[in-house]
Design a protein around this motif. Structure first.
Motif, PDB file in Angstrom:
ATOM      1  N   ASN A  90       0.850  -1.189   0.000  1.00 49.61           N
ATOM      2  CA  ASN A  90       0.000   0.000   0.000  1.00 49.61           C
ATOM      3  C   ASN A  90       0.885   1.238   0.000  1.00 49.61           C
ATOM      4  OD1 ASN A  90      -1.794   2.156   0.603  1.00 49.61           O
ATOM      5  ND2 ASN A  90      -3.208   0.731   1.586  1.00 49.61           N
ATOM      6  N   PRO A  91       0.944   1.974  -1.120  1.00 52.06           N
ATOM      7  CA  PRO A  91       1.863   3.113  -1.233  1.00 52.06           C
ATOM      8  C   PRO A  91       1.572   4.257  -0.276  1.00 52.06           C
ATOM      9  CG  PRO A  91       0.365   3.025  -3.114  1.00 52.06           C
ATOM     10  CD  PRO A  91       0.185   1.736  -2.360  1.00 52.06           C
ATOM     11  N   MET A  92       0.377   4.272   0.306  1.00 54.77           N
ATOM     12  CA  MET A  92       0.038   5.338   1.242  1.00 54.77           C
ATOM     13  C   MET A  92       0.644   5.098   2.624  1.00 54.77           C
ATOM     14  SD  MET A  92      -3.753   6.828   2.060  1.00 54.77           S
ATOM     15  CE  MET A  92      -3.959   8.388   2.921  1.00 54.77           C
ATOM     16  N   VAL A  93       1.022   3.864   2.908  1.00 55.74           N
ATOM     17  CA  VAL A  93       1.533   3.493   4.230  1.00 55.74           C
ATOM     18  C   VAL A  93       3.053   3.598   4.253  1.00 55.74           C
ATOM     19  CG1 VAL A  93       1.618   1.692   5.990  1.00 55.74           C
ATOM     20  CG2 VAL A  93      -0.429   1.956   4.555  1.00 55.74           C
ATOM     21  N   GLN A  94       3.577   4.453   5.120  1.00 53.05           N
ATOM     22  CA  GLN A  94       5.025   4.610   5.243  1.00 53.05           C
ATOM     23  C   GLN A  94       5.612   3.486   6.075  1.00 53.05           C
ATOM     24  OE1 GLN A  94       6.808   8.563   5.938  1.00 53.05           O
ATOM     25  NE2 GLN A  94       7.838   7.700   7.726  1.00 53.05           N
ATOM     26  N   ASN A  95       5.029   3.214   7.219  1.00 57.96           N
ATOM     27  CA  ASN A  95       5.495   2.116   8.050  1.00 57.96           C
ATOM     28  C   ASN A  95       4.444   1.770   9.105  1.00 57.96           C
ATOM     29  OD1 ASN A  95       7.016   4.804   8.910  1.00 57.96           O
ATOM     30  ND2 ASN A  95       6.595   3.670  10.808  1.00 57.96           N
ATOM     31  N   VAL A  96       4.541   0.530   9.598  1.00 55.68           N
ATOM     32  CA  VAL A  96       3.732   0.039  10.714  1.00 55.68           C
ATOM     33  C   VAL A  96       4.713  -0.528  11.730  1.00 55.68           C
ATOM     34  CG1 VAL A  96       1.920  -1.541  11.477  1.00 55.68           C
ATOM     35  CG2 VAL A  96       1.800  -0.523   9.179  1.00 55.68           C
ATOM     36  N   ASP A  97       4.781   0.083  12.914  1.00 57.67           N
ATOM     37  CA  ASP A  97       5.791  -0.282  13.906  1.00 57.67           C
ATOM     38  C   ASP A  97       5.176  -0.965  15.119  1.00 57.67           C
ATOM     39  OD1 ASP A  97       7.827   0.888  12.383  1.00 57.67           O
ATOM     40  OD2 ASP A  97       7.457   2.864  13.260  1.00 57.67           O
ATOM     41  N   HIS A  98       5.835  -2.016  15.574  1.00 55.83           N
ATOM     42  CA  HIS A  98       5.448  -2.694  16.809  1.00 55.83           C
ATOM     43  C   HIS A  98       5.745  -1.797  18.009  1.00 55.83           C
ATOM     44  CE1 HIS A  98       5.233  -5.833  19.927  1.00 55.83           C
ATOM     45  NE2 HIS A  98       6.357  -5.310  20.382  1.00 55.83           N
ATOM     46  N   LEU A  99       4.803  -1.706  18.940  1.00 55.11           N
ATOM     47  CA  LEU A  99       5.007  -0.945  20.170  1.00 55.11           C
ATOM     48  C   LEU A  99       5.159  -1.867  21.368  1.00 55.11           C
ATOM     49  CD1 LEU A  99       2.374   1.920  19.637  1.00 55.11           C
ATOM     50  CD2 LEU A  99       4.825   1.955  19.106  1.00 55.11           C
ATOM     51  N   ARG A 149      -2.955  -9.273  22.164  1.00 58.50           N
ATOM     52  CA  ARG A 149      -3.051  -8.229  21.155  1.00 58.50           C
ATOM     53  C   ARG A 149      -1.747  -7.436  21.131  1.00 58.50           C
ATOM     54  NH1 ARG A 149      -7.260  -3.977  24.164  1.00 58.50           N
ATOM     55  NH2 ARG A 149      -6.045  -3.799  26.094  1.00 58.50           N
ATOM     56  N   GLU A 150      -1.506  -6.771  20.018  1.00 52.67           N
ATOM     57  CA  GLU A 150      -0.259  -6.034  19.814  1.00 52.67           C
ATOM     58  C   GLU A 150      -0.563  -4.561  19.567  1.00 52.67           C
ATOM     59  OE1 GLU A 150       3.431  -5.760  16.560  1.00 52.67           O
ATOM     60  OE2 GLU A 150       1.753  -7.157  16.272  1.00 52.67           O
ATOM     61  N   GLY A 151       0.123  -3.697  20.284  1.00 52.30           N
ATOM     62  CA  GLY A 151       0.019  -2.271  20.033  1.00 52.30           C
ATOM     63  C   GLY A 151       0.918  -1.893  18.870  1.00 52.30           C
ATOM     64  N   VAL A 152       0.386  -1.137  17.897  1.00 47.37           N
ATOM     65  CA  VAL A 152       1.168  -0.737  16.733  1.00 47.37           C
ATOM     66  C   VAL A 152       0.945   0.746  16.442  1.00 47.37           C
ATOM     67  CG1 VAL A 152       1.168  -3.019  15.668  1.00 47.37           C
ATOM     68  CG2 VAL A 152      -0.662  -1.416  15.117  1.00 47.37           C
ATOM     69  N   LYS A 153       1.919   1.314  15.753  1.00 50.29           N
ATOM     70  CA  LYS A 153       1.886   2.722  15.332  1.00 50.29           C
ATOM     71  C   LYS A 153       2.036   2.758  13.818  1.00 50.29           C
ATOM     72  CE  LYS A 153       4.412   5.592  17.668  1.00 50.29           C
ATOM     73  NZ  LYS A 153       5.615   6.270  18.232  1.00 50.29           N
ATOM     74  N   MET A 173      -1.361   6.977  13.457  1.00 46.10           N
ATOM     75  CA  MET A 173      -2.445   6.266  14.139  1.00 46.10           C
ATOM     76  C   MET A 173      -1.838   5.252  15.095  1.00 46.10           C
ATOM     77  SD  MET A 173      -5.183   5.685  11.035  1.00 46.10           S
ATOM     78  CE  MET A 173      -6.012   7.100  10.257  1.00 46.10           C
ATOM     79  N   ILE A 174      -2.360   5.197  16.316  1.00 47.89           N
ATOM     80  CA  ILE A 174      -1.849   4.296  17.344  1.00 47.89           C
ATOM     81  C   ILE A 174      -3.013   3.440  17.826  1.00 47.89           C
ATOM     82  CG2 ILE A 174      -0.798   4.147  19.639  1.00 47.89           C
ATOM     83  CD1 ILE A 174       0.629   6.794  19.019  1.00 47.89           C
ATOM     84  N   HIS A 175      -2.903   2.127  17.651  1.00 49.76           N
ATOM     85  CA  HIS A 175      -4.052   1.273  17.926  1.00 49.76           C
ATOM     86  C   HIS A 175      -3.604  -0.140  18.302  1.00 49.76           C
ATOM     87  CE1 HIS A 175      -3.811   1.902  13.337  1.00 49.76           C
ATOM     88  NE2 HIS A 175      -2.980   0.954  13.650  1.00 49.76           N
ATOM     89  N   TRP A 176      -4.589  -0.944  18.716  1.00 50.92           N
ATOM     90  CA  TRP A 176      -4.341  -2.343  19.032  1.00 50.92           C
ATOM     91  C   TRP A 176      -4.616  -3.198  17.803  1.00 50.92           C
ATOM     92  CZ3 TRP A 176      -1.749  -3.704  23.157  1.00 50.92           C
ATOM     93  CH2 TRP A 176      -1.827  -2.953  24.322  1.00 50.92           C
ATOM     94  N   LYS A 177      -3.849  -4.262  17.664  1.00 56.68           N
ATOM     95  CA  LYS A 177      -4.018  -5.210  16.562  1.00 56.68           C
ATOM     96  C   LYS A 177      -4.355  -6.584  17.131  1.00 56.68           C
ATOM     97  CE  LYS A 177      -0.390  -6.924  14.409  1.00 56.68           C
ATOM     98  NZ  LYS A 177       0.816  -7.027  13.546  1.00 56.68           N
ATOM     99  N   TYR A 178      -5.445  -7.180  16.632  1.00 55.95           N
ATOM    100  CA  TYR A 178      -5.891  -8.508  17.053  1.00 55.95           C
ATOM    101  C   TYR A 178      -5.751  -9.458  15.862  1.00 55.95           C
ATOM    102  CZ  TYR A 178      -8.317  -5.761  20.697  1.00 55.95           C
ATOM    103  OH  TYR A 178      -8.630  -4.898  21.716  1.00 55.95           O
ATOM    104  N   LEU A 179      -4.947 -10.497  16.016  1.00 57.34           N
ATOM    105  CA  LEU A 179      -4.772 -11.494  14.962  1.00 57.34           C
ATOM    106  C   LEU A 179      -5.567 -12.743  15.328  1.00 57.34           C
ATOM    107  CD1 LEU A 179      -3.417 -12.519  12.362  1.00 57.34           C
ATOM    108  CD2 LEU A 179      -1.456 -13.215  13.775  1.00 57.34           C
TER     109      LEU A 179
END
Length: 257
Positions: A115-124, A132-136, A150-156
């Motif tokens: 996705n060219p709009m996304v610069q990076n997704v970082d693990h927090l 669940r994992e917090g990501v930025k 955007m700072i949010h929780w990720k559920y896999l």
């Protein structure tokens, strides 16, 4: 509320023969159903899952913003004030659902590549229950708009239902107060505009033959509901929102195919 619905159906790839399981599939690393050690986190995850189901149940009522019949792609977008909702669906991709596990499991690395709009997704951080994992996430917007954070929780949720071939990846800012306090730095507050992810998800479902016995492909569903932050004219959101949803669904397909 930001709702953008994208529907992708590749008619050229339709078929009735079974598809094989990919050799590069990954084992489940998500929390099994009923295996959350925190009842509140389990409740949150169940509520988010239900919201995803509800959004897709009502998606046909949303106006179409992108239609590409030759590719079998449709994007629907709806606005409520400054918020936008996007929902996407690839009705038939000739790959086994497990072929997409790797993308979901390695999402932080995979998503910026597709996705060219996304610069990076970082693990927090991962919560104390490993549920669940917090990501930025940093998003690139067209000039002269500032980048969004955007700072949010990720559920896999791999093997999420009674059908072990169904998978879901969910993002939500719900309960992110501590993440914001610990990871949203003064420099980031100056450099970026804070966006909000009320709900975002990938939903991977098997497609069966007429006898409901053999898997002949995969349905890929994507939804985003949020506020991109700041003041953005709706005509820009109308251009950026559907395109982002389109890239999100085509990206995961191209990543696997």
């Amino acid at each position: 509320l930001l709702l953008n619905i994208l529907s992708v159906a590749n008619a050229a790839s339709l078929g009735s023969s079974p598809v094989s399981i990919c050799s590069n599939r990954v084992a489940s690393t998500s929390q099994p159903r009923g295996g959350f050690q925190s009842s509140s986190i389990l409740h949150n995850a169940q509520n988010l899952e239900q919201k995803v189901l509800d959004l897709f149940d009502s998606s046909s009522t949303l106006p179409v913003s992108i239609s590409r019949p030759k590719e079998g792609i449709e994007v629907r977008t709806s606005f409520e004030g400054n918020n936008i909702v996007t929902i996407a669906e690839a009705k038939m991709v000739r790959k086994h659902p497990d072929c997409f596990k790797g993308f979901l499991t390695n999402f932080n690395d995979s998503f910026p590549k597709v996705n060219p709009m996304v610069q990076n997704v970082d693990h927090l951080e991962t919560d104390e229950y490993n549920s669940r994992e917090g990501v930025k996430s940093i998003l690139k917007f067209p000039y002269p708009l500032k980048k969004r954070i955007m700072i949010h929780w990720k559920y896999l949720l791999l093997n999420r239902s009674e059908n072990e071939n169904e998978h879901m990846l969910i993002f939500s800012e719900g309960g992110n107060k501590n993440l914001m306090g610990n990871y949203f730095t003064p420099k980031e507050k100056k450099d970026f505009v804070l966006g909000k992810t009320y709900l975002s998800a990938y939903w991977i479902k098997p497609v069966y033959d007429s006898d409901k016995k053999n898997i002949i492909g995969t349905t890929i569903r994507y939804v985003f509901s949020g506020d991109t932050g700041g003041t953005i004219p709706q005509w820009i959101q109308n251009a950026v929102g559907p395109k982002t949803a389109l890239d999100s669904v085509k990206g995961i397909i191209n990543h696997v195919i």
